[in-house]
Scaffold this active site. Structure first.
Site, short mmCIF file in Angstrom:
data_model
loop_
_atom_site.label_atom_id
_atom_site.label_comp_id
_atom_site.label_asym_id
_atom_site.label_seq_id
_atom_site.Cartn_x
_atom_site.Cartn_y
_atom_site.Cartn_z
N SER A 193 0.75 -1.18 -0.06
CA SER A 193 0.03 0.01 -0.17
C SER A 193 0.76 1.15 -0.19
O SER A 193 0.50 2.19 -0.71
CB SER A 193 -1.01 0.04 1.19
OG SER A 193 -1.53 -1.22 1.36
N CYS A 194 1.79 1.26 0.85
CA CYS A 194 2.64 2.57 1.03
C CYS A 194 3.96 2.38 0.80
O CYS A 194 4.74 1.43 0.82
CB CYS A 194 2.45 2.89 2.56
SG CYS A 194 0.60 2.68 3.06
N ASN A 420 4.25 8.57 4.89
CA ASN A 420 3.62 8.33 3.60
C ASN A 420 2.55 9.14 3.36
O ASN A 420 2.21 10.04 4.02
CB ASN A 420 3.05 6.65 3.54
CG ASN A 420 2.00 6.52 4.88
OD1 ASN A 420 2.25 7.02 5.73
ND2 ASN A 420 1.00 6.06 4.53
N LEU A 421 1.49 8.51 2.45
CA LEU A 421 0.35 9.27 2.01
C LEU A 421 -0.39 9.85 3.28
O LEU A 421 -1.15 10.84 3.36
CB LEU A 421 -0.62 8.73 0.97
CG LEU A 421 -1.79 9.46 0.47
CD1 LEU A 421 -1.34 10.39 -0.19
CD2 LEU A 421 -2.54 8.42 -0.40
N CYS A 422 -0.80 9.03 4.28
CA CYS A 422 -1.63 9.20 5.30
C CYS A 422 -1.01 9.29 6.79
O CYS A 422 -1.59 9.19 7.74
CB CYS A 422 -2.82 8.14 5.20
SG CYS A 422 -3.42 7.84 3.59
N ILE A 423 0.27 9.57 6.86
CA ILE A 423 1.12 9.72 8.02
C ILE A 423 1.14 8.60 8.96
O ILE A 423 1.21 8.92 10.32
CB ILE A 423 1.01 11.31 8.52
CG1 ILE A 423 2.28 11.80 9.42
CG2 ILE A 423 -0.28 11.36 9.39
CD1 ILE A 423 2.39 13.04 9.74
N GLU A 424 1.00 7.34 8.57
CA GLU A 424 0.86 6.49 9.50
C GLU A 424 2.14 5.45 9.46
O GLU A 424 2.29 4.62 10.33
CB GLU A 424 -0.46 5.60 9.59
CG GLU A 424 -0.33 4.54 8.84
CD GLU A 424 -0.84 5.03 7.35
OE1 GLU A 424 -1.23 4.07 6.57
OE2 GLU A 424 -0.91 6.04 6.92
N THR A 615 -9.60 3.82 7.14
CA THR A 615 -10.29 2.49 6.60
C THR A 615 -11.68 2.78 5.82
O THR A 615 -12.53 2.05 6.19
CB THR A 615 -10.24 1.72 7.76
OG1 THR A 615 -11.06 2.24 8.74
CG2 THR A 615 -8.88 1.33 8.46
N SER A 618 -12.91 -0.50 3.92
CA SER A 618 -13.38 -1.66 4.74
C SER A 618 -14.45 -0.97 5.58
O SER A 618 -15.47 -1.69 5.83
CB SER A 618 -12.24 -1.59 5.73
OG SER A 618 -10.96 -2.02 5.19
#
Length: 779
Positions: A193-194, A420-424, A615, A618
């Site tokens: 994903s990342c 990454n794209l979503c800072i996690e 998510t 999901s």
């Protein structure tokens, strides 16, 4: 009448629970509409009862089943026969060899458990299509395809784990990330994903990173790029005798590349660019996301990218001192060619003591003393400029650089320079002869799946976390890598990111409100169980297959678990084990944690285990609330790539029905209030308190919950904030509070818009961070 009999059967208990819908109304409607049109008709009636949305979902599934193969092997055979089939020959061979097992085990009735949002999202994004866009499989086929990809494509076909994984996916206990869902079983299975890239300051690498990012995006991956090493505008280039353009033109170039390199044609490309605050071009960087202003008018902006700031403790200290008039806020700006390596060092300790281990602070002030700075500003000026942009677009994100590095199990590998794209995701990456480009594979656990009548099943959660760990570890070996540097990184560190969704559903089921002591304790215990289950299985896998190559020197190799790193930083009290033991009713005891430490010292399979990502998909598929967030509204339309759908908070409806308050009058008031119940005084205060939306609650509550779960997160989390009005003081309050509590993420998106109670329409949930254009790392 034939259509009505179909609708009547779908509304019965044949496909699950019998639905509370008005059959007479539907009888009249079927004379006007086709079955396809009835889906939209039923969806529009969701305001009356959420069962209408369920009926619409069943109709959608029914129509899909009418047009697709009735067995898994037949679906695969039809796809394989296509001239442009995406399926890999190896995958097809495995299916043919074991088709009797797969065909008998797959349960298509489970498709009817999908929500309307879920089935439409599956049809639009995940289900494989032929070259003409015709859907060739059902959701259950997709789940089986993923399970076979994970456990059937190696040297040994592990049938037991294939069927177990299919079960967990099809019963919505776990979900795998979007790239895994739409690339599993194909000829080019990019399942990750990342991706994290670090851009070097030379022309060859600058263009290499444009190419690399485009290739990754084409396979469905989301990208985070560190730009902190690029020299500032007007810096001298000794090789050519010219002056540098700085980061602005390069960002515009990446913006154009992102727009072109969409994710397999399924959704737009998605990049995030990161910069440290000492960079001379920081003010240019902060203006580039804006949709309005001078830069936007001159078309020098790059609004399609996401932006992130990598914030050191030193900046936060200077900012806090300036806010409280303890200092003038002086902040120096540098160009990395004149002041190298500032982005490659971090402060191991937060103490201001002169002997504290603070490499960044030391180098920063060394360069100040040597007068290498190219500009001087104040911390307030930077944060004000950041805030102007946040008001318009919700980002740049804020990542606390030092907290991320000092609490990383992989801190011995190298400094983490970006996310990454979503800072996690927080994986070290660098360019050079032995370049490593960070990669992470994601999955999430449905927390609502472990709700029992009078208790929460922590043992079940631990087991599910272990299953997902093994799945993701296999994906590392079976996936396609777009570059050698991505393969090198993933094989060396074997990081995985297990997230969650449905936390708000858990609290609603147990009638807890966000911010209450019991909710915060449960939040902590749930994430402790998630981490424990993942680490326990990773230790077991290390015994079977060996540790990840970078294990020696890691925190785990020294007997330090993730929460121990927080204790070491004084951000978690030493007695946390007793608190978790009490909340889990003895499922997780101090003895078990001690045994896990001893086992981890012998070897761990994965360098990282947990990461709390958005998510959206999901949640859409299963009807559960997103990740760890509170309900955004009790009634809204959700906009996705598949269209717009009404979402109604079923827990609120059930609570109101219990006390005979789900009436037409209440429905109308809820609609008029845009999903808020705070001013509907007929509803008891206790219920109104429990169903405060994310914006209606004090934002410090979100910070406190984040602080409770963060010690059990190997990487970081996509932490959103929601405000009524754009007031900098309110935002700074939660940012500073989060920093002081040791959070790794300061903020993902900050949302500013009128609250639900002031809107006289259904909220369009476009403000959600998990929007359709930002789904690369989402599940």
């Amino acid at each position: 009448m034939e259509n009505f009999f179909i609708v009547k059967k779908l509304a019965s208990d044949t496909y699950g629970k019998a639905l509370n819908v008005d059959l007479d109304r539907l009888l009249q409607a079927q004379n006007k509409y086709t079955l396809q049109e009835l889906i939209s008709y039923c969806s529009a009636l969701t305001i009356l009862h959420y069962d209408y949305s369920t009926l619409a979902a069943r109709l959608s599934v029914y129509l899909l089943h009418q047009s697709t193969a009735s067995s898994f092997s037949e679906a695969v055979s039809l796809q394989a026969a296509q001239s442009c089939s995406r399926l890999s020959p190896q995958f097809v061979d495995v299916v043919y060899k074991y088709k009797a097992i797969f065909d008998s085990y797959i349960d298509y009735s489970r498709d009817y458990k999908l929500t309307l949002l879920g089935i439409e999202t599956m049809k639009n994004s995940y289900l494989l299509k032929n070259k003409d866009g015709v859907i060739m499989e059902r959701p259950q086929d997709a789940y089986m395809r993923v399970a076979i990809m994970i456990y059937g494509m190696g040297r040994v076909v592990n049938m037991k784990m294939i069927l177990l994984t299919y079960d967990l996916l099809s019963r919505h206990v776990i979900t795998h990330a979007s790239p895994t869902m739409f690339n599993a079983g194909t000829k080019k299975p990019q399942l990750s994903s990342c991706f994290l890239l670090n851009v070097n300051d030379n022309l060859e690498n600058l263009y290499d990173m444009v190419k690399t990012a485009g290739i990754i995006s084409g396979g469905g991956g989301g990208i985070g790029l560190c730009l902190s090493g690029i020299r500032a505008k007007n810096s001298f280039i000794s090789g050519s005798g010219l002056r540098s353009n700085g980061i602005q033109n390069y960002i515009v170039l990446q913006n154009a590349s992102q727009c072109y390199a969409n994710q397999g044609g399924l959704r737009p490309g998605a990049y995030a660019v990161y910069l440290e605050l000492w960079h001379q071009d920081i003010f240019t960087f902060l203006q580039m996301p804006r949709l309005k202003g001078q830069m936007a008018e001159q078309r020098l902006n790059a609004p399609n990218l996401k932006y992130g700031l990598w914030v050191p403790d030193l900046f936060m200290e200077i900012l806090e001192d300036q806010i409280h008039d303890r200092g003038d806020g002086t902040w120096y700006l540098f160009s990395p060619d004149q002041a190298p390596n500032l982005h490659k060092v971090f402060d191991l300790e937060r103490s201001r003591h002169k002997n504290a281990h603070r490499e960044f602070r030391k180098l920063y002030y060394q360069y100040v003393a040597e007068k290498r700075y190219t500009g001087v500003t104040t911390a307030k000026e930077i944060i004000k400029e950041w805030f102007k942009t946040v008001i318009q677009v919700g980002n740049p994100y804020i990542g606390f650089k030092d907290a991320i590095n000092r609490k990383s199990n992989l801190s011995h590998v190298g400094t983490i320079t970006n996310s990454n794209l979503c800072i996690e995701i927080t994986i070290p990456c660098w360019e050079g002869s032995e370049a490593e480009q960070g990669v992470c594979n994601l999955a999430a656990v449905n927390l609502a799946a472990f709700i029992r009548e009078n208790s929460y099943d922590y043992r079940g959660l631990i087991e599910a976390a272990g299953n997902v760990t093994e799945n993701l570890d296999n994906i590392i070996d079976n996936g396609y890598y777009p570059t050698e540097a991505t393969r090198r990184s993933n094989m060396r560190h074997r990081p995985i990111g297990i997230g969650v969704f449905g936390l708000a559903d858990v609290f609603a089921s147990f009638k807890m409100k966000f911010g209450s002591p019991e909710a915060i304790a449960m939040d902590e215990a749930i994430h402790a169980a998630l981490y424990y289950g993942a680490m326990r299985r990773s230790v077991e896998l290390a015994k079977e297959k060996g540790s990840h190559p970078s294990f020696p020197g890691s925190a785990a190799s020294k007997g330090l678990l993730q929460p121990d790193l927080w204790v070491r930083c004084d951000d978690l009290v030493f007695s946390w084990e007793e608190r978790v033991a009490q909340t889990t009713q003895g499922v997780l005891t101090p003895k078990k944690w001690w045994q896990l430490r001893l086992a981890a010292m012998q070897g761990v399979r994965n360098g990282y285990l947990t990461a709390l990502m958005p998510t959206a998909t999901s949640s859409n598929s299963t009807g559960k609330n997103e990740c760890f967030e509170p309900f955004t509204s009790n009634l809204y339309t959700r906009r996705t790539l598949s269209g717009e759908f009404i979402v109604l908070n079923k827990y609120l409806i059930d609570d109101l029905k219990e006390i005979n308050l789900w009436t037409e009058a209440i429905q109308q008031q809820l609609l008029n209030a845009g999903g808020s119940i705070q001013h509907i005084l007929d509803i008891p205060a206790e219920i109104r308190e429990r169903y405060k939306t994310s914006r209606e609650m004090n934002q410090k509550i979100l910070t406190k919950h984040a602080a409770a779960r963060n010690p059990f997160v190997s990487q970081s989390m996509s932490l959103n904030y929601y405000f009524y009005e754009p007031e900098l003081s309110q935002v700074l309050t939660v940012l500073v509070l989060g920093w002081k509590k040791g959070l790794t993420t300061g903020s993902y998106y900050c949302h500013f818009s009128p609250g639900a109670g002031t809107q006289k329409k259904i909220i369009r949930n476009s403000e959600k961070a998990c929007s359709a254009d930002c789904e690369a790392c989402l599940l």
